[in-house]
Design a protein around this motif. Sequence first.
Motif, PDB file in Angstrom:
ATOM      1  N   UNK A  76       0.831  -1.213   0.000  1.00  0.00           N
ATOM      2  CA  UNK A  76       0.000   0.000   0.000  1.00  0.00           C
ATOM      3  C   UNK A  76       0.864   1.261   0.000  1.00  0.00           C
ATOM      4  N   UNK A  77       0.597   2.116  -0.958  1.00  0.00           N
ATOM      5  CA  UNK A  77       1.404   3.322  -1.128  1.00  0.00           C
ATOM      6  C   UNK A  77       1.408   4.211   0.104  1.00  0.00           C
ATOM      7  N   UNK A  88       7.000  14.044  -0.327  1.00  0.00           N
ATOM      8  CA  UNK A  88       7.186  14.238   1.110  1.00  0.00           C
ATOM      9  C   UNK A  88       5.838  14.073   1.798  1.00  0.00           C
ATOM     10  N   UNK A  89       5.886  13.644   3.032  1.00  0.00           N
ATOM     11  CA  UNK A  89       4.645  13.412   3.757  1.00  0.00           C
ATOM     12  C   UNK A  89       3.992  12.114   3.315  1.00  0.00           C
ATOM     13  N   UNK A  90       2.808  11.865   3.819  1.00  0.00           N
ATOM     14  CA  UNK A  90       2.124  10.611   3.527  1.00  0.00           C
ATOM     15  C   UNK A  90       1.672  10.570   2.081  1.00  0.00           C
ATOM     16  N   UNK A  91       1.941   9.453   1.421  1.00  0.00           N
ATOM     17  CA  UNK A  91       1.516   9.281   0.039  1.00  0.00           C
ATOM     18  C   UNK A  91       0.020   8.977  -0.003  1.00  0.00           C
ATOM     19  N   UNK A  92      -0.646   9.344  -1.097  1.00  0.00           N
ATOM     20  CA  UNK A  92      -2.068   9.010  -1.216  1.00  0.00           C
ATOM     21  C   UNK A  92      -2.230   7.516  -1.467  1.00  0.00           C
ATOM     22  N   UNK A  93      -3.336   6.933  -1.033  1.00  0.00           N
ATOM     23  CA  UNK A  93      -3.567   5.507  -1.314  1.00  0.00           C
ATOM     24  C   UNK A  93      -3.772   5.272  -2.796  1.00  0.00           C
ATOM     25  N   UNK A  94      -3.635   4.017  -3.206  1.00  0.00           N
ATOM     26  CA  UNK A  94      -3.849   3.667  -4.606  1.00  0.00           C
ATOM     27  C   UNK A  94      -5.268   4.024  -5.026  1.00  0.00           C
ATOM     28  N   UNK A  95      -5.425   4.650  -6.179  1.00  0.00           N
ATOM     29  CA  UNK A  95      -6.778   4.964  -6.652  1.00  0.00           C
ATOM     30  C   UNK A  95      -7.493   3.687  -7.088  1.00  0.00           C
ATOM     31  N   UNK A  96      -8.809   3.729  -7.255  1.00  0.00           N
ATOM     32  CA  UNK A  96      -9.547   2.541  -7.699  1.00  0.00           C
ATOM     33  C   UNK A  96      -8.940   1.961  -8.970  1.00  0.00           C
ATOM     34  N   UNK A  97      -8.749   0.653  -8.978  1.00  0.00           N
ATOM     35  CA  UNK A  97      -8.202  -0.018 -10.156  1.00  0.00           C
ATOM     36  C   UNK A  97      -6.704  -0.233 -10.131  1.00  0.00           C
ATOM     37  N   UNK A 103      -4.206  -1.922  -8.715  1.00  0.00           N
ATOM     38  CA  UNK A 103      -4.014  -3.028  -7.781  1.00  0.00           C
ATOM     39  C   UNK A 103      -2.564  -3.192  -7.350  1.00  0.00           C
ATOM     40  N   UNK A 104      -1.613  -2.516  -8.018  1.00  0.00           N
ATOM     41  CA  UNK A 104      -0.211  -2.628  -7.603  1.00  0.00           C
ATOM     42  C   UNK A 104       0.015  -2.008  -6.235  1.00  0.00           C
ATOM     43  N   UNK A 105      -0.872  -1.125  -5.812  1.00  0.00           N
ATOM     44  CA  UNK A 105      -0.718  -0.477  -4.513  1.00  0.00           C
ATOM     45  C   UNK A 105      -1.734  -0.971  -3.494  1.00  0.00           C
TER      46      UNK A 105
END
Length: 402
Positions: free
Chosen positions: A69-70, A82-91, A93-95
């Motif tokens: 998870x990103x 820098x800072x927290x990365x955003x989560x993987x967007x819908x679709x 699946x690599x994240x």
Amino acid sequence: MSHDAPFAASTLLTARPAGCPFSPPDALGRIRDERPLARMRYPDGHDGWLATGHAAVRAVLADPRFSARYELMHYPLPGGPTGELPPAPPGDMTGMDAPEHTRYRRLLMGKFTVRRMALLTERVGEITTEHLDAMERGGRTADLVRAYAQPVPAHVICELLGVPFADRDLFHRHTVTLMSLDATQEERTAAGTRLHEYMGSLVAAKRAAPTDDLLSDLTTGDLTEEELTGLGGLLLAAGLDTTANMIAHGTFALLRHPDQLAALRADPDLADRAVEELMRFLSVAHTTLRVALEDVELAGEVIRAGETVTLSIEAANRDPERFPDPDALDLHRRAIGHLGFGHGIHQCLGQQLARVEMRVALPALFRRFPDLRLAVDPGEVPLRTDMNIYGVHRLPVAWGGA
């Protein structure tokens, strides 16, 4: 356990040895030989790990206690997010981890089987012939990247997904920006937005009027518009860039190893082994990341929950503990167990397609142009040291009369 071991690096080491475009950074090899799982301080101050040994990298990739998870990750290169990365967007699946990742993977696994991809061999052969014909008509020189290595896999993935081939340049341009280690966050965001907008309009068109392609097939399931858009963009970007770099960089490597090129020409049945050995030797997808979800004991160390592990695929694929004489390109080698396509639940979904493309495209190129050669000094070939996917930006080649 030596969680307080000295830090082997303060950032991911990327500088390659001078005059060695196919070799990983020397420092990675030294770290691997001393400590295959080493402490690393990340540019944002995070204390994490660097895995360079084949066994350690493979173990992390196979272990569900490590997350892809990103939003949990810390970036290993200076100048990155820098800072927290955003989560993987819908679709994307690599994240994602199971069960979200499993849902997407299950939808696609039947589309990329060995049998299905083998059935594409004839069509891949037709596409390579078309582009070789165009190269021949164009004279006696070409940039192999633009004339052959990029358009062949682009043509294949566009046909497979049902994307107009005429739009490939738009996709390639924005994909390159997304994968550039030098691009700003603003540039990446803008490129991602353009890709998302295009794929969204294409998904809507497929849903309204399905055609005989993978994207249309996916519209008949339970995926939302956002999921279809993200998944389609992921598949297209992956199919455009990675195989293109393997074809171009693989050609460069074979031209610089004439004994191995001669072996491939002499024995067409060597193509399968050649693909696997080039995947190991070149490791164009050179680095990936995972994060420990709980404390994990590995290679005599304790990786604490929340710590990021940078996995050096290129160092692992040159590990002498796994591959004898690993710095030699040997097309007769049985490179079974290389990590060029990853490992575990995130192992490359399109690996069988990539194998078919390389198995067809590389021998076909050298059959058509038996005297193919570099058109510049090897040191003048611009390397993709600034990219998430390694390779060459351009590969000027010549054939025919001097």
